[in-house]
Design an enzyme around this catalytic site. Structure first.
Site, PDB file in Angstrom:
ATOM      1  N   ILE A  12       0.802  -1.039   0.050  1.00  0.00           N
ATOM      2  CA  ILE A  12      -0.022  -0.127  -0.042  1.00  0.00           C
ATOM      3  C   ILE A  12       0.955   1.105  -0.016  1.00  0.00           C
ATOM      4  O   ILE A  12       0.727   2.306  -0.649  1.00  0.00           O
ATOM      5  CB  ILE A  12      -0.959   0.148   1.134  1.00  0.00           C
ATOM      6  N   LEU A  33      12.952  -3.094   4.430  1.00  0.00           N
ATOM      7  CA  LEU A  33      12.914  -4.182   3.477  1.00  0.00           C
ATOM      8  C   LEU A  33      12.659  -5.427   4.033  1.00  0.00           C
ATOM      9  O   LEU A  33      12.785  -6.516   3.468  1.00  0.00           O
ATOM     10  CB  LEU A  33      14.131  -4.107   2.727  1.00  0.00           C
ATOM     11  N   ASP A  58      14.818   0.703  10.489  1.00  0.00           N
ATOM     12  CA  ASP A  58      13.769   0.324  11.234  1.00  0.00           C
ATOM     13  C   ASP A  58      13.046   1.239  12.023  1.00  0.00           C
ATOM     14  O   ASP A  58      13.632   2.280  12.439  1.00  0.00           O
ATOM     15  CB  ASP A  58      14.529  -0.849  12.118  1.00  0.00           C
ATOM     16  N   SER A 124      -7.146  -1.007  10.525  1.00  0.00           N
ATOM     17  CA  SER A 124      -7.634  -1.919   9.864  1.00  0.00           C
ATOM     18  C   SER A 124      -9.169  -2.043  10.216  1.00  0.00           C
ATOM     19  O   SER A 124      -9.401  -2.087  11.404  1.00  0.00           O
ATOM     20  CB  SER A 124      -7.032  -3.083   9.969  1.00  0.00           C
ATOM     21  N   TYR A 148      -2.682  -9.657  15.867  1.00  0.00           N
ATOM     22  CA  TYR A 148      -2.359  -8.659  14.888  1.00  0.00           C
ATOM     23  C   TYR A 148      -3.322  -7.479  14.978  1.00  0.00           C
ATOM     24  O   TYR A 148      -2.879  -6.247  15.180  1.00  0.00           O
ATOM     25  CB  TYR A 148      -2.370  -9.072  13.569  1.00  0.00           C
ATOM     26  N   LYS A 152      -3.289  -3.120  16.099  1.00  0.00           N
ATOM     27  CA  LYS A 152      -4.063  -1.802  15.554  1.00  0.00           C
ATOM     28  C   LYS A 152      -4.725  -1.222  16.568  1.00  0.00           C
ATOM     29  O   LYS A 152      -4.728   0.137  16.520  1.00  0.00           O
ATOM     30  CB  LYS A 152      -4.818  -2.505  14.363  1.00  0.00           C
ATOM     31  N   ASN A 178     -10.583  -4.189   2.484  1.00  0.00           N
ATOM     32  CA  ASN A 178      -9.786  -5.644   1.942  1.00  0.00           C
ATOM     33  C   ASN A 178      -9.258  -5.039   0.803  1.00  0.00           C
ATOM     34  O   ASN A 178      -9.478  -5.024  -0.417  1.00  0.00           O
ATOM     35  CB  ASN A 178     -10.424  -6.678   1.694  1.00  0.00           C
ATOM     36  N   ARG A 230     -16.762  -9.640   1.759  1.00  0.00           N
ATOM     37  CA  ARG A 230     -15.854  -8.888   2.259  1.00  0.00           C
ATOM     38  C   ARG A 230     -15.833  -7.437   1.314  1.00  0.00           C
ATOM     39  O   ARG A 230     -16.494  -7.569   0.148  1.00  0.00           O
ATOM     40  CB  ARG A 230     -14.333  -9.245   2.157  1.00  0.00           C
ATOM     41  N   ARG A 292     -12.542 -21.451   8.000  1.00  0.00           N
ATOM     42  CA  ARG A 292     -11.054 -21.029   8.817  1.00  0.00           C
ATOM     43  C   ARG A 292     -11.396 -20.266   9.958  1.00  0.00           C
ATOM     44  O   ARG A 292     -12.218 -19.373  10.285  1.00  0.00           O
ATOM     45  CB  ARG A 292     -10.501 -19.976   7.798  1.00  0.00           C
ATOM     46  N   GLY A 294     -11.614 -18.143  13.109  1.00  0.00           N
ATOM     47  CA  GLY A 294     -11.393 -16.684  13.408  1.00  0.00           C
ATOM     48  C   GLY A 294     -12.108 -15.975  12.126  1.00  0.00           C
ATOM     49  O   GLY A 294     -12.229 -14.840  12.286  1.00  0.00           O
TER      50      GLY A 294
HETATM   51  P1  NAD Z   1       3.439  -4.695   3.370  1.00  0.00           P
HETATM   52  O1  NAD Z   1       4.261  -5.883   4.426  1.00  0.00           O
HETATM   53  O2  NAD Z   1       3.555  -4.973   2.043  1.00  0.00           O
HETATM   54  O3  NAD Z   1       4.305  -3.313   3.685  1.00  0.00           O
HETATM   55  C1  NAD Z   1       4.582  -2.956   4.967  1.00  0.00           C
HETATM   56  C2  NAD Z   1       6.040  -2.489   4.784  1.00  0.00           C
HETATM   57  O4  NAD Z   1       6.713  -2.080   6.317  1.00  0.00           O
HETATM   58  C3  NAD Z   1       7.108  -3.354   4.144  1.00  0.00           C
HETATM   59  O5  NAD Z   1       7.857  -2.991   3.119  1.00  0.00           O
HETATM   60  C4  NAD Z   1       8.146  -3.827   5.348  1.00  0.00           C
HETATM   61  O6  NAD Z   1       9.464  -4.241   4.988  1.00  0.00           O
HETATM   62  C5  NAD Z   1       7.956  -2.410   6.298  1.00  0.00           C
HETATM   63  N1  NAD Z   1       8.115  -2.783   7.658  1.00  0.00           N
HETATM   64  C6  NAD Z   1       7.620  -3.881   8.650  1.00  0.00           C
HETATM   65  N2  NAD Z   1       8.252  -3.520   9.527  1.00  0.00           N
HETATM   66  C7  NAD Z   1       9.078  -2.590   9.573  1.00  0.00           C
HETATM   67  C8  NAD Z   1      10.031  -2.097  10.549  1.00  0.00           C
HETATM   68  N3  NAD Z   1      10.171  -2.416  11.876  1.00  0.00           N
HETATM   69  N4  NAD Z   1      10.640  -0.996  10.167  1.00  0.00           N
HETATM   70  C9  NAD Z   1      10.749  -0.526   8.912  1.00  0.00           C
HETATM   71  N5  NAD Z   1      10.003  -1.073   7.979  1.00  0.00           N
HETATM   72  C10 NAD Z   1       9.033  -2.057   8.268  1.00  0.00           C
HETATM   73  O7  NAD Z   1       1.963  -4.532   4.028  1.00  0.00           O
HETATM   74  P2  NAD Z   1       0.878  -3.635   3.202  1.00  0.00           P
HETATM   75  O8  NAD Z   1      -0.070  -4.588   2.621  1.00  0.00           O
HETATM   76  O9  NAD Z   1       1.270  -2.534   2.389  1.00  0.00           O
HETATM   77  O10 NAD Z   1       0.258  -2.680   4.575  1.00  0.00           O
HETATM   78  C11 NAD Z   1       0.680  -1.694   5.014  1.00  0.00           C
HETATM   79  C12 NAD Z   1      -0.036  -1.204   6.460  1.00  0.00           C
HETATM   80  O11 NAD Z   1      -1.434  -1.473   6.188  1.00  0.00           O
HETATM   81  C13 NAD Z   1       0.364  -2.298   7.441  1.00  0.00           C
HETATM   82  O12 NAD Z   1       0.475  -1.386   8.727  1.00  0.00           O
HETATM   83  C14 NAD Z   1      -0.797  -2.986   7.607  1.00  0.00           C
HETATM   84  O13 NAD Z   1      -0.959  -3.777   8.780  1.00  0.00           O
HETATM   85  C15 NAD Z   1      -2.116  -2.201   7.110  1.00  0.00           C
HETATM   86  N6  NAD Z   1      -3.259  -3.068   6.498  1.00  0.00           N
HETATM   87  C16 NAD Z   1      -2.940  -3.848   5.578  1.00  0.00           C
HETATM   88  C17 NAD Z   1      -4.255  -4.339   5.120  1.00  0.00           C
HETATM   89  C18 NAD Z   1      -4.033  -5.491   3.893  1.00  0.00           C
HETATM   90  O14 NAD Z   1      -4.686  -6.283   3.652  1.00  0.00           O
HETATM   91  N7  NAD Z   1      -2.936  -5.229   3.063  1.00  0.00           N
HETATM   92  C19 NAD Z   1      -5.437  -4.179   5.416  1.00  0.00           C
HETATM   93  C20 NAD Z   1      -5.297  -3.351   6.611  1.00  0.00           C
HETATM   94  C21 NAD Z   1      -4.357  -2.821   7.148  1.00  0.00           C
HETATM   95  C1  WQD Z   2     -11.184 -12.851   2.629  1.00  0.00           C
HETATM   96  C2  WQD Z   2     -12.295 -13.910   2.233  1.00  0.00           C
HETATM   97  C3  WQD Z   2     -11.687 -15.947   3.810  1.00  0.00           C
HETATM   98  C4  WQD Z   2      -8.184 -17.019   1.573  1.00  0.00           C
HETATM   99  C5  WQD Z   2      -7.612 -10.206   6.403  1.00  0.00           C
HETATM  100  C6  WQD Z   2      -6.920  -9.672   7.761  1.00  0.00           C
HETATM  101  C7  WQD Z   2      -7.450  -8.378   7.891  1.00  0.00           C
HETATM  102  C8  WQD Z   2      -6.815  -7.386   6.723  1.00  0.00           C
HETATM  103  C9  WQD Z   2      -7.357  -7.924   5.716  1.00  0.00           C
HETATM  104  C10 WQD Z   2      -5.008  -6.348   7.700  1.00  0.00           C
HETATM  105  C11 WQD Z   2     -12.803 -14.850   3.734  1.00  0.00           C
HETATM  106  C12 WQD Z   2     -11.663 -16.301   2.113  1.00  0.00           C
HETATM  107  C13 WQD Z   2      -9.149 -16.671   1.824  1.00  0.00           C
HETATM  108  C14 WQD Z   2      -8.169 -18.438   0.898  1.00  0.00           C
HETATM  109  C15 WQD Z   2     -10.811 -18.306   1.076  1.00  0.00           C
HETATM  110  N1  WQD Z   2      -5.604  -7.300   6.897  1.00  0.00           N
HETATM  111  N2  WQD Z   2     -10.688 -17.095   1.795  1.00  0.00           N
HETATM  112  N3  WQD Z   2      -9.597 -18.993   0.728  1.00  0.00           N
HETATM  113  O1  WQD Z   2      -9.751 -12.387   6.316  1.00  0.00           O
HETATM  114  O2  WQD Z   2     -11.209 -10.532   5.464  1.00  0.00           O
HETATM  115  O3  WQD Z   2      -8.880 -10.016   6.300  1.00  0.00           O
HETATM  116  O4  WQD Z   2      -6.869  -9.379   5.413  1.00  0.00           O
HETATM  117  O5  WQD Z   2      -5.373  -5.479   8.433  1.00  0.00           O
HETATM  118  O6  WQD Z   2      -7.090  -8.157   9.368  1.00  0.00           O
HETATM  119  O7  WQD Z   2      -7.706 -10.450   8.865  1.00  0.00           O
HETATM  120  O8  WQD Z   2      -9.038 -11.219   4.065  1.00  0.00           O
HETATM  121  O9  WQD Z   2      -8.253 -12.120   2.068  1.00  0.00           O
HETATM  122  O10 WQD Z   2      -7.733 -13.305   4.171  1.00  0.00           O
HETATM  123  O11 WQD Z   2     -10.347 -13.491   3.309  1.00  0.00           O
HETATM  124  O12 WQD Z   2     -11.779 -18.673   0.954  1.00  0.00           O
HETATM  125  O13 WQD Z   2      -7.166 -19.171   0.495  1.00  0.00           O
HETATM  126  O14 WQD Z   2     -11.804 -15.233   1.525  1.00  0.00           O
HETATM  127  O15 WQD Z   2     -12.421 -17.053   4.341  1.00  0.00           O
HETATM  128  O16 WQD Z   2     -14.208 -15.088   3.448  1.00  0.00           O
HETATM  129  P1  WQD Z   2      -9.894 -11.109   5.809  1.00  0.00           P
HETATM  130  P2  WQD Z   2      -8.669 -12.676   3.414  1.00  0.00           P
END
Ligand code: NAD
Ligand code: WQD
Length: 337
Positions: A12, A33, A58, A124, A148, A152, A178, A230, A292, A294
């Site tokens: 992101i 990284l 870091d 999140s 996790y 948050k 998502n 979702r 799954r 949770g």
């Molecule tokens: P990502 O893992 O692709 O990006 C996170 C980046 O943070 C990575 O490049 C990693 O190297 C870096 N990082 C981790 N720990 C670090 C540290 N201690 N110091 C410096 N860098 C560090 O993840 P993303 O999907 O881009 O998510 C970005 C943020 O959004 C995260 O905080 C994640 O929890 C949050 N988020 C993601 C999702 C999702 O589904 N992808 C959903 C909700 C919230």
């Molecule tokens: C989506 C749907 C699964 C994989 C997670 C984190 C949440 C947020 C986003 C960071 C669900 C189904 C999935 C598979 C499947 N991340 N599924 N087979 O669970 O909504 O959210 O990612 O903050 O915190 O919990 O996303 O993509 O894992 O699942 O059927 O192999 O797909 O059961 O219904 P989720 P997901």
């Protein structure tokens, strides 16, 4: 503005850096990284013709902030850096609390030391746990089901407390639903490590032949076809939301604001599989498996607040998301190395 983006080479973060640069902001990236590659910097440069300043560091490293804040006049921070795998967080809770929470404490302390007083944080929808009603509003009850998610929720509270104690500090908490998809260029996108947990990265690997079939986790939920529903949001829309959040922080009265970033539309697992097949021209074989642990049945956002206060409206639909994901995944089968 000059913006420090922690986690800026991640999924992101990299898309947000592109949006920031294309809107005329200056970007400084801090990332260790751990879950991304320095190649992302080349890709951002290819898309925008600008190479962001980069610090491989870091977020728990006090000295790194001293260097960055002395070398750049930072106006605001967007804080993405963190660990994000739900299952892994159950196995390694201490690592998650250390990285995500302690890292954020160090960041906030150094922001205070250097008088940097605006921050946008990646929260999140996981903070809503199993919601009592959908669509989910920002004032819904909060609770979490895994370490996790707890990081948050605790970070949200820490930021609220810090802003309460320091009237100069302004905090925007963005609760993502998502995020999926990739930049239209196919140059940046999500590159999961190992076996993907999330649905779309797994589907893409089935389509490219890396995995045999998708396991659909349960078809006995109370949803349109029994599979989980979702609110999938295109990562480019999500990235744009961060720009709007920064603009909002510049003008709002309150010290703390919180917004859902989603589309407000729910799609089931099987609807997503169909959309992916439609947009990739590939079959995605699947098998129905046990639920799954949770997982919840349905989760989608009430987007009213983000629309009214931020002016946030998602432009892209599920077909755009699947098309752009496939464009990226087929061009980068090994991820970004
Ligand atoms: P990502 O893992 O692709 O990006 C996170 C980046 O943070 C990575 O490049 C990693 O190297 C870096 N990082 C981790 N720990 C670090 C540290 N201690 N110091 C410096 N860098 C560090 O993840 P993303 O999907 O881009 O998510 C970005 C943020 O959004 C995260 O905080 C994640 O929890 C949050 N988020 C993601 C999702 C999702 O589904 N992808 C959903 C909700 C919230
Ligand atoms: C989506 C749907 C699964 C994989 C997670 C984190 C949440 C947020 C986003 C960071 C669900 C189904 C999935 C598979 C499947 N991340 N599924 N087979 O669970 O909504 O959210 O990612 O903050 O915190 O919990 O996303 O993509 O894992 O699942 O059927 O192999 O797909 O059961 O219904 P989720 P997901």
């Amino acid at each position: 503005m000059k913006v420090l983006v922690t986690g800026g080479t991640g999924y992101i973060g990299s898309h947000t850096c592109v949006e920031l640069i294309e809107s005329g902001h200056e970007v400084v990236i801090m990332d260790n990284l751990y879950n991304s590659s320095a190649e992302v910097l080349n890709r951002i440069e290819q898309i925008t013709s600008v190479r962001p300043a980069f610090y491989e560091a870091d977020i728990r490293d006090h000295a790194a902030y001293k260097k960055i804040f002395n070398e750049h006049h930072i106006d605001a921070v967007i804080h993405f850096a963190g660990l994000k795998a739900v299952g892994e967080s159950v196995e390694k809770p201490l690592e998650y609390y250390d990285n995500n929470i302690y890292g954020t404490l160090v960041l906030l302390e150094e922001m205070r030391n250097f008088h940097v007083n605006k921050i946008v944080f990646s929260s999140s929808a996981t903070v809503y746990g199993d919601p009592k009603e959908v669509p989910i509003r920002e004032d819904a009850e909060l609770h979490t089901t895994n370490p996790y998610g707890s990081t948050k929720l605790y970070i949200e509270q820490i930021m609220k407390d810090a802003a309460h104690a320091d009237s100069d500090l302004k905090v925007c908490l963005l609760r993502y639903f998502n995020p999926i998809g990739a930049h239209q260029s196919g140059l940046i996108g999500e590159t999961p490590n190992g076996i993907p947990n999330n649905l779309l990265p797994y589907v893409a690997q089935v389509a490219t032949g890396i995995r045999d079939y998708l396991r659909v986790w349960g078809n006995d939920y109370d949803t349109v076809d029994g599979t989980g529903v979702r609110d999938y949001i295109h990562v480019v829309d999500l990235a744009h939301g961060h720009l709007l959040a920064l603009e909002y922080l510049n003008k709002c009265e309150e010290n703390v604001c919180v917004f859902n970033l989603g589309t407000g539309n729910g799609y089931s697992v099987l609807q997503v599989v169909q959309a992916f097949e439609r947009n990739s021209g590939r079959k995605v074989p699947y098998q129905i498996c046990e639920r799954r642990a949770g997982d919840i049945a349905t989760c989608y956002a009430d987007t009213t607040k983000a629309r009214e206060l931020l002016g946030f409206i998602a432009k892209y639909d599920i077909d755009d998301m699947c098309r752009d994901l496939w464009n990226f995944a087929s061009k980068n089968p090994e991820g970004i190395q």
